[in-house]
Write a protein that holds these residues in place. Structure first.
Motif, mmCIF file in Angstrom:
data_model
loop_
_atom_site.group_PDB
_atom_site.id
_atom_site.type_symbol
_atom_site.label_atom_id
_atom_site.label_comp_id
_atom_site.label_asym_id
_atom_site.label_seq_id
_atom_site.Cartn_x
_atom_site.Cartn_y
_atom_site.Cartn_z
ATOM 1 N N ALA A 1 -6.898 5.287 -7.589
ATOM 2 C CA ALA A 1 -6.064 4.111 -7.828
ATOM 3 C C ALA A 1 -6.214 3.094 -6.704
ATOM 4 N N LEU A 2 -7.439 2.936 -6.198
ATOM 5 C CA LEU A 2 -7.741 1.955 -5.163
ATOM 6 C C LEU A 2 -8.486 0.794 -5.792
ATOM 7 N N GLY A 3 -9.089 -0.071 -4.961
ATOM 8 C CA GLY A 3 -9.883 -1.156 -5.514
ATOM 9 C C GLY A 3 -10.993 -0.611 -6.401
ATOM 10 N N ALA B 1 -18.831 -7.005 -0.652
ATOM 11 C CA ALA B 1 -17.928 -8.159 -0.613
ATOM 12 C C ALA B 1 -16.486 -7.725 -0.828
ATOM 13 N N GLN B 2 -16.280 -6.810 -1.767
ATOM 14 C CA GLN B 2 -14.913 -6.359 -2.012
ATOM 15 C C GLN B 2 -14.368 -5.557 -0.836
ATOM 16 N N ARG B 3 -15.224 -4.716 -0.271
ATOM 17 C CA ARG B 3 -14.759 -3.907 0.860
ATOM 18 C C ARG B 3 -14.411 -4.777 2.068
ATOM 19 N N PHE C 1 0.534 -10.220 -3.499
ATOM 20 C CA PHE C 1 0.586 -9.153 -4.513
ATOM 21 C C PHE C 1 1.696 -9.410 -5.528
ATOM 22 N N PHE C 2 2.842 -9.884 -5.068
ATOM 23 C CA PHE C 2 3.968 -10.125 -5.971
ATOM 24 C C PHE C 2 3.687 -11.271 -6.951
ATOM 25 N N LYS C 3 2.755 -12.147 -6.609
ATOM 26 C CA LYS C 3 2.366 -13.182 -7.563
ATOM 27 C C LYS C 3 1.656 -12.578 -8.756
ATOM 28 N N VAL C 4 0.939 -11.477 -8.499
ATOM 29 C CA VAL C 4 0.230 -10.786 -9.573
ATOM 30 C C VAL C 4 1.162 -9.824 -10.292
ATOM 31 N N HIS C 5 2.027 -9.158 -9.540
ATOM 32 C CA HIS C 5 2.970 -8.182 -10.103
ATOM 33 C C HIS C 5 4.400 -8.535 -9.658
ATOM 34 N N PRO C 6 4.981 -9.544 -10.268
ATOM 35 C CA PRO C 6 6.339 -9.951 -9.860
ATOM 36 C C PRO C 6 7.401 -8.894 -10.135
ATOM 37 N N HIS D 1 -5.251 -3.555 -4.214
ATOM 38 C CA HIS D 1 -5.193 -4.210 -5.521
ATOM 39 C C HIS D 1 -5.769 -5.624 -5.446
ATOM 40 N N LEU D 2 -5.451 -6.330 -4.362
ATOM 41 C CA LEU D 2 -5.922 -7.713 -4.223
ATOM 42 C C LEU D 2 -7.434 -7.800 -4.016
ATOM 43 N N GLY D 3 -8.065 -6.687 -3.660
ATOM 44 C CA GLY D 3 -9.513 -6.703 -3.480
ATOM 45 C C GLY D 3 -10.264 -6.945 -4.775
ATOM 46 N N ASP D 4 -9.704 -6.485 -5.899
ATOM 47 C CA ASP D 4 -10.383 -6.672 -7.184
ATOM 48 C C ASP D 4 -10.396 -8.132 -7.630
ATOM 49 N N PRO D 5 -9.247 -8.836 -7.611
ATOM 50 C CA PRO D 5 -9.308 -10.265 -7.954
ATOM 51 C C PRO D 5 -10.200 -11.067 -7.010
ATOM 52 N N ALA D 6 -10.253 -10.663 -5.726
ATOM 53 C CA ALA D 6 -11.091 -11.383 -4.768
ATOM 54 C C ALA D 6 -12.564 -11.281 -5.134
ATOM 55 N N ALA D 7 -12.962 -10.141 -5.718
ATOM 56 C CA ALA D 7 -14.360 -9.957 -6.127
ATOM 57 C C ALA D 7 -14.558 -10.274 -7.596
ATOM 58 N N GLY D 8 -13.515 -10.787 -8.240
ATOM 59 C CA GLY D 8 -13.568 -10.999 -9.683
ATOM 60 C C GLY D 8 -14.651 -11.958 -10.130
ATOM 61 N N ASP D 9 -14.766 -13.107 -9.453
ATOM 62 C CA ASP D 9 -15.776 -14.092 -9.859
ATOM 63 C C ASP D 9 -17.189 -13.544 -9.679
ATOM 64 N N GLN D 10 -17.394 -12.822 -8.588
ATOM 65 C CA GLN D 10 -18.718 -12.249 -8.345
ATOM 66 C C GLN D 10 -19.027 -11.154 -9.366
#
Length: 380
Positions: A72-74, A242-244, A262-267, A289-298
């Protein structure tokens, strides 16, 4: 069928091993009931079982992962950390039924038909046969059908036996039959056209052998190189790095900044007890959790590049029969790139289920006991 049997056996063996691993982790985690430890140390097995027709057209199953254990990590880094098994880095080719059909069957057609008429001329029997036959066309037609039919049966009968043993659907079997017949007809027509030039048997054989080399090896290889140049794709391992970097940077960012993002994604978790002091699992899983959206575009660009290459390969198959046959058989057998991407999509859905399972324990700071391990979402 040996490779697919091996993969099924590995998939079957990993499930009891997975259960034993979880049971061992549950014993020591339950003593303190720390949900963070439960989510961090528990690996969850996912697998992509081969289809009933995969034995005949292995495709990318021998180079792309068909078993992946996730936590349950990135997620993105976990998907691509086995890049050394990714199809982008592997040379094509397995000696399966599709390989025999694509590369060996044309050679057999050439051997059988290159001297269909020229051989009779060179032996001095052509005029005699033409005079004795009721219909000259019928004579050659019967010879062609007999030789081609025998070759086709030699190809499809072993495949049919394997397909029945594997429990393949009749529709998929029929497609394999039709594709193989159409491919043999193509090479038959090419042989007849070359034979109609009036050349010697040796010249026919040499010309057809050169045609086989160009149509099955040289042009497909050139098309592959051209597609890679037109659609450059950065390797997944770069996405992992990049994600790491983004995740590891979370250790240096203020906890309040991380939690606010994080709360913006999971309020739904913003009103839980705030993170204070030093290390806290809520903060740790938040920046994971925030690592996945950060690498989302790539990640989207990487996937789009792979899909674009696959689309161009399909178009190439409309011009090069060898590429078209391989592409179609792999698609029907669900061993192509699309099947691999579909497996990744299923992993993403499952990973989201794991996060939604663990987060109530983490953010509500609820003890995680041995009985809770049994409630963990299972891979379907």
């Amino acid at each position: 069928m040996t490779e697919m049997s091996r993969q099924r056996d590995i998939i079957a063996r990993i499930q009891p091993q997975q259960a034993a691993d979880v049971a061992a982790i549950a014993k020591w985690v339950s003593k303190e009931g720390d949900a963070g430890n439960a989510a961090y140390y528990t690996f969850h097995a996912t697998w992509d079982a081969p289809s009933a027709l995969a034995f005949a057209a292995i495709g990318q199953r021998d180079v792309a992962p068909y078993i992946l254990r996730v936590r349950a990590l990135g997620l993105e880094a976990q998907l691509y950390e086995s890049e050394n098994y990714n199809a982008e880095l592997a040379l094509p080719g397995r000696f399966d039924w599709a390989f025999v059909l694509t590369y060996i069957a044309p050679l057999l057609v050439i051997i059988l038909l290159h001297d269909l008429k020229s051989g009779e001329r060179e032996a001095g029997r052509f005029n005699l046969l033409a005079a004795m036959a009721r219909s000259e066309r019928g004579l050659w037609r019967r010879r062609i059908v007999l030789r081609l039919g025998a070759l086709w049966l030699m190809l499809v009968l072993p495949f049919a036996v394997g397909a029945m043993i594997s429990g393949a659907h009749i529709g998929g079997i029929a497609i394999f039959f039709l594709v193989s017949a159409a491919y043999l007809v193509f090479w038959t027509l090419l042989c007849l056209w070359i034979g109609s030039r009036g050349w010697s048997s040796v010249t026919n054989a040499a010309t057809l052998a050169a045609s086989w080399l160009v149509l099955t090896l040289i042009l497909p290889a050139m098309a592959h190189l051209a597609i890679n140049m037109v659609v450059p794709v950065r390797q997944g391992v770069e996405l992992t790095l990049a994600q790491r970097e983004k995740i590891h940077g979370g250790w240096d960012r203020p906890k309040a900044e991380t939690m606010q993002a994080f709360f913006k994604v999971h309020p739904e978790w913003k009103d839980t007890k705030p993170v204070e002091g030093g290390f806290h699992w809520k903060w740790y899983y938040a920046f994971q959790h925030l690592g996945d959206p950060a690498a989302g575009d790539q990640a989207k660009a990487y996937r789009a590049g792979l899909e674009r290459r696959d689309s161009l390969t399909v178009r190439t198959g409309a011009l090069l029969p060898a590429v078209g046959v391989q592409t179609l058989l792999h698609r029907v057998a669900k061993t192509d790139m699309r099947a691999g991407l579909a497996y990744q999509d299923r992993i993403r859905i499952y990973h989201e289920r794991l996060r939604r399972f663990y987060y109530p324990y983490l953010f509500n700071e609820t003890p995680f006991r041995e009985a809770d391990f049994a409630k963990t979402p299972k891979w379907d």
